[in-house]
Structures are given as structure tokens and as C-alpha cells.
Design a protein around this motif. Structure first.
Motif, PDB file in Angstrom:
ATOM      1  N   PHE A  23       1.119  -1.051  -0.153  1.00  0.00           N
ATOM      2  CA  PHE A  23      -0.230  -0.090   0.101  1.00  0.00           C
ATOM      3  C   PHE A  23       0.822   1.102   0.053  1.00  0.00           C
ATOM      4  O   PHE A  23       1.757   1.515   0.861  1.00  0.00           O
ATOM      5  CB  PHE A  23      -0.946   0.122   1.184  1.00  0.00           C
ATOM      6  N   GLY A  24       0.524   2.167  -0.935  1.00  0.00           N
ATOM      7  CA  GLY A  24       1.298   3.484  -1.196  1.00  0.00           C
ATOM      8  C   GLY A  24       2.669   2.990  -1.863  1.00  0.00           C
ATOM      9  O   GLY A  24       3.969   3.347  -2.173  1.00  0.00           O
ATOM     10  N   LYS A  26     -10.528   3.107   1.667  1.00  0.00           N
ATOM     11  CA  LYS A  26     -10.144   2.266   3.055  1.00  0.00           C
ATOM     12  C   LYS A  26     -10.622   0.964   2.841  1.00  0.00           C
ATOM     13  O   LYS A  26     -10.117  -0.029   3.388  1.00  0.00           O
ATOM     14  CB  LYS A  26     -10.664   3.295   4.119  1.00  0.00           C
ATOM     15  N   VAL A  58       2.567  -1.587   4.582  1.00  0.00           N
ATOM     16  CA  VAL A  58       1.657  -0.308   4.708  1.00  0.00           C
ATOM     17  C   VAL A  58       2.904   0.977   4.641  1.00  0.00           C
ATOM     18  O   VAL A  58       3.422   1.363   5.545  1.00  0.00           O
ATOM     19  CB  VAL A  58       1.147  -0.177   6.262  1.00  0.00           C
ATOM     20  N   THR A 100       1.612   3.900   2.925  1.00  0.00           N
ATOM     21  CA  THR A 100       0.832   5.040   2.488  1.00  0.00           C
ATOM     22  C   THR A 100       1.208   6.283   3.139  1.00  0.00           C
ATOM     23  O   THR A 100       1.620   6.269   4.430  1.00  0.00           O
ATOM     24  CB  THR A 100      -0.651   4.934   2.713  1.00  0.00           C
ATOM     25  N   GLY A 104      -3.549   4.344   6.831  1.00  0.00           N
ATOM     26  CA  GLY A 104      -2.729   3.072   7.149  1.00  0.00           C
ATOM     27  C   GLY A 104      -3.173   2.357   8.282  1.00  0.00           C
ATOM     28  O   GLY A 104      -3.175   1.121   8.337  1.00  0.00           O
ATOM     29  N   THR A 153      -3.707  -2.130   8.509  1.00  0.00           N
ATOM     30  CA  THR A 153      -2.942  -2.559   9.622  1.00  0.00           C
ATOM     31  C   THR A 153      -3.724  -3.680  10.567  1.00  0.00           C
ATOM     32  O   THR A 153      -3.334  -4.668  10.832  1.00  0.00           O
ATOM     33  CB  THR A 153      -2.043  -1.416  10.316  1.00  0.00           C
ATOM     34  N   LEU A 184       5.537  -2.360   8.572  1.00  0.00           N
ATOM     35  CA  LEU A 184       4.830  -0.835   8.890  1.00  0.00           C
ATOM     36  C   LEU A 184       5.876   0.440   8.735  1.00  0.00           C
ATOM     37  O   LEU A 184       6.657   0.378   9.349  1.00  0.00           O
ATOM     38  CB  LEU A 184       4.144  -0.872  10.144  1.00  0.00           C
ATOM     39  N   ASN A 238       4.345   3.569   7.524  1.00  0.00           N
ATOM     40  CA  ASN A 238       3.384   4.796   7.893  1.00  0.00           C
ATOM     41  C   ASN A 238       3.454   4.714   9.306  1.00  0.00           C
ATOM     42  O   ASN A 238       2.899   4.049  10.178  1.00  0.00           O
ATOM     43  CB  ASN A 238       2.050   4.386   7.209  1.00  0.00           C
ATOM     44  N   THR A 276       0.255   5.786  11.709  1.00  0.00           N
ATOM     45  CA  THR A 276      -0.681   4.563  12.092  1.00  0.00           C
ATOM     46  C   THR A 276      -0.355   4.497  13.574  1.00  0.00           C
ATOM     47  O   THR A 276      -1.387   4.410  14.668  1.00  0.00           O
ATOM     48  CB  THR A 276      -0.338   3.368  11.551  1.00  0.00           C
TER      49      THR A 276
END
Ligand code: NDP
Ligand code: MG
Length: 380
Positions: free
Chosen positions: A8-9, A75, A92, A94, A99, A103, A115, A117, A120
Motif C-alpha cells: 500500500f502506497g 479504505k 503499509v 501510504t 494506514g 494494519t 509498517l 507509515n 498509524t
């Protein structure tokens, strides 16, 4: 065994670095889904090259397919992909608070989340933390990846930890001059190449403030156990001070491919394309204390962490609005901390409290509106 990955991102700085690793290890990882926000051109290129099964568009709702691949939205699209049984690892990367949703879903399904981001954890730490043990949350942020490695099997021995900060482009700039610096000057980061928002956060030292909060939730450390030291070369990423006054450090060239890859391969360690450290060439590594008068946002981040409850969430949201206003030249560099401080004070005055997902989401929205009011006033 091939591991299926959702990224994602994918169109961002971390996303692109992740794709380089997937290319290098194409027999070990398969990109089965990715998300983009606005960069359709780049999304098309990724779709052609990696042929995933799904794409998520978090920006425009109109697109139904790209290169013949079905497109999900928003989302809900991220959550649906994160919950699919044929996705093993969710990266993740973004920007922003969206995010948190994939998650949480991935952790609830017992999956690995790599992770990057930070929003988050900073904004939704109280919600994410209790879910961490359901799956595997592996940090990608370089300092936290370093701490994650240094702390393994060592929790009882730890006195405190240090996060290093490059100090950004204004480390030696006098306070008076900071008032008039432009976005272009603030975007000239000395050591790391990253997205615009985080690059401005590095120039204000808010990035380090967000990382202190991130470390608090990830590693269960109290605010006074998490310290910051300026290290302009960005070679040492973090240190762990042990109870006998010895210390361990984690070193590497500032290249995000190292921590991203580790989050994918953990507990294994695979070769990267990055050369080993050349110590004589590096010569000198230097350290200095951060100037909290000049970089007020770092002090504000500690204050928000001490206040707890919705304060870190409000801090993050107000800062994000202020950074984008600075990038659009609506407010000055030194007005970023002014906005954040005013919003934090308003939070207490107006009693914006609560630790659950909905309360924090509402606090995030409230803080953005409050920040915009202050920005309009400053810009007038
Ligand atoms: P970029 O700005 O380079 O990329 C952001 C990515 O998120 C892009 O794919 C972008 O899509 C997408 N995006 C933008 N806005 C939204 C939104 N509102 N909703 C969903 N997706 C969105 O950022 P970085 O890669 O630098 O950073 C990503 C995250 O990782 C941030 O949280 C950052 O703090 C963190 N991080 C980054 C590091 C780095 O070295 N870059 C280091 C440590 C942490 P599109 O381009 O298609 O619009
Ligand atoms: Mg970092």
C-alpha cells in the motif's frame, strides 16, 4: 516458498524502494496487490511490470480497471485486500492516517505487517498496540528497525534507547533565519531521499518527535527512556543503552532498502545491493544534543506523549495540516509549531478525549479543522 505481498502506497518513496527488492527477489516474493493515490501513470507502470491480481485506488473513485486488472477503492479496498487469505505480508507505506485500517485487519488475521507509515502508530497507538500480539508488526522506519534488531532477547537489560536524527538542512541555521526559509530550502534533506511531508518533518525535527511516540508504542518504553541525539551523517540509526553502562549501536548507509527488506525477510537476513560500510571513507561520525528552543516541535511531541490519550493523535493531525500549508506557502516555517501548539492547547480546553478508534478518528478530524482555522488566521 513464495510469499504473497500487498504493497500500500506503491507509488511513493518507500513503495518504489520495496518494488526494487521485489524485483531482486522475484522468486521469493509475489506482488499480488498494490495501492496508489493520485499517480495513475506510475500505477499503470507497476501494473504492467508486476501483473498483480488487484489494485486499490485510494484517490479517485472512477477507475474500474488498470491494464485489465480490477481496481478496488478507498479504505474498504485496503481492508479487503489485507483480509484476503492469499495475502501473506502487508506493507503499509501510504502517507497519512488511512494506514491504520489495513494494519488492524492484517494483524487481526495473524499476518505480518511491515509498517512504514508512522501516523498509524502515532495517532492510533492505543488501538494498534493491543492487536500487535495477534500478528507480527515489523517496523520499517530505519530507527525502529534498528531498535527492533538491537532489542531482540534483551528487554530486561535495557536502561534507555537513543534515536538518531540527521538534524535536517537547518541544523546550523540561526533561529531568526528560519522565519523566512522556503519550502524548496526545507526540502533539501542532507542524507535521506523521502516523500515531501516527511522531508519537511525532518527539517522541523517533528519527524523525530513522531518517532519517539512510535518507539513508545512499539517497544513499550516510557517517554524518559527514549532519547534523541543529532548525528548528521545518518550512519548510526539507533543505540540501546544497557544497565551496565555499555551501549549497542546499529549502523548502515542511509538506504531504506535495508530496513524494508529486513521487515520482509525477518527473522532471516538476505543480501542487499547496498555495499558494506567503508569506515575509513566515512572518517568521522559526530553527535550533538538537539536544540529544543530552535526545534520546538520535538519538545511538543514529548509533551503530547506525556499528556497521552488523544494528544499524540491531535499533534500528528495538526502538524500534517501545518506542513501542507507551509508547502503551499500559506504559512511560514516557524508557524508550523505555532499551529501545533495552539491545537494541542485547544484540545485540553475543549476536552477532546478518548482512546478508542472512533474517538481518535474524531480527534484527528477535529484537530485538522482547528488547525485550518488557525492557518486561515495566520495566512490572512
Ligand atoms: P510519499 O509521499 O513518497 O508516498 C506516499 C504514498 O502514499 C504514495 O504511494 C501516495 O500515492 C500514497 N498516498 C498519498 N496520500 C494518500 C492518502 N491520503 N491515502 C492513501 N494513500 C496516499 O511518502 P513516503 O514513501 O516518503 O512515506 C510513506 C510513509 O512512510 C509515511 O508515513 C512516512 O512517514 C513513512 N516513512 C517514510 C520513510 C522514507 O524514507 N520515505 C522513512 C520512514 C517512514 P500517489 O503517489 O499515487 O499519490
Ligand atoms: Mg526514521
Amino acid at each position: 516458498m513464495v510469499r504473497n505481498l500487498a504493497l500500500f502506497g506503491a507509488t511513493g518513496s518507500i513503495g518504489q524502494n520495496t518494488l526494487k527488492i521485489l524485483e531482486m527477489y522475484r522468486h521469493q516474493f509475489r506482488l499480488v496487490a498494490f495501492s496508489f493515490h493520485r499517480n495513475l501513470e506510475q500505477a499503470r507502470a507497476i501494473a504492467r511490470k508486476f501483473r498483480p491480481r488487484w489494485i486499490v485506488s485510494t484517490g479517485t473513485q472512477e477507475i474500474r480497471e488498470i491494464e485489465g486488472i480490477p481496481v478496488l477503492h478507498g479504505k474498504e479496498g485496503l481492508e479487503e485486500i489485507a483480509s484476503r487469505p492469499d495475502v501473506d505480508i502487508v506493507v503499509v507505506a501510504t502517507a497519512g492516517t488511512i494506514g491504520v485500517f489495513p494494519t488492524l485487519v492484517a494483524l487481526e488475521q495473524g499476518k505480518r505487517v511491515a509498517l512504514a507509515n508512522k501516523e498509524t502508530l502515532v495517532a492510533f497507538g492505543p488501538v494498534v498496540k493491543p492487536k500487535m500480539s495477534l500478528g507480527e508488526l515489523i517496523p520499517v522506519d530505519s530507527e525502529h528497525s534498528a531498535l527492533f534488531q538491537l532489542l531482540q532477547g534483551r528487554r530486561e537489560e535495557v536502561a534507555e534507547v537513543y534515536l538518531t536524527a540527521s538534524g535536517g538542512p537547518f541544523r546550523e541555521t540561526p533561529l531568526e533565519v528560519l522565519r523566512t526559509v522556503t519550502p524548496a530550502q526545507a526540502l533539501r534533506h542532507p542524507t535521506w531521499r523521502m516523500g515531501k511531508k516527511i522531508t519537511i518533518d525532518s527539517a522541523t525535527l517533528m519527524n523525530k518527535g513522531l518517532e519517539v511516540i512510535e518507539a513508545h508504542f512499539l517497544f513499550d518504553l516510557s517517554p524518559d527512556q527514549i532519547r534523541v541525539v543529532i548525528h548528521p551523517q545518518s550512519i548510526v540509526h539507533a543505540l540501546v543503552y544497557l544497565k551496565d553502562s555499555s551501549a549497542l549501536a546499529h549502523l548502515g548507509y542511509p538506504d531504506m532498502r535495508i530496513p524494508i527488506q529486513y521487515a520482509l525477510t525477518y527473522p532471516d537476513r538476505w543480501p542487499t545491493e547496498i555495499r558494506p560500510l567503508n569506515l575509513p571513507e566515512l572518517g568521522r561520525l559526530t553527535f550533538e544534543a538537539p536544540d529544543l528552543e530552535k526545534f520546538q516541535l520535538l519538545a511538543l511531541a514529548y509533551r503530547a506523549l506525556e499528556e497521552g490519550d488523544s494528544a499524540p493523535c491531535v499533534l500528528n493531525a495538526a502538524n500534517e495540516e501545518a506542513v501542507y500549508a507551509f508547502l503551499e506557502e500559506k504559512i511560514g516555517f516557524l508557524e508550523i509549531p505555532e499551529v501545533v501548539e495552539s491545537v494541542l492547547e485547544a484540545r485540553q480546553r475543549e476536552g477532546i478525549m478518548g482512546n478508542g478508534l472512533e474517538a481518535l478518528w474524531a480527534a484527528d478530524r477535529w484537530a485538522r479543522e482547528k488547525a485550518q482555522e488557525i492557518i486561515q488566521r495566520l495566512a490572512a
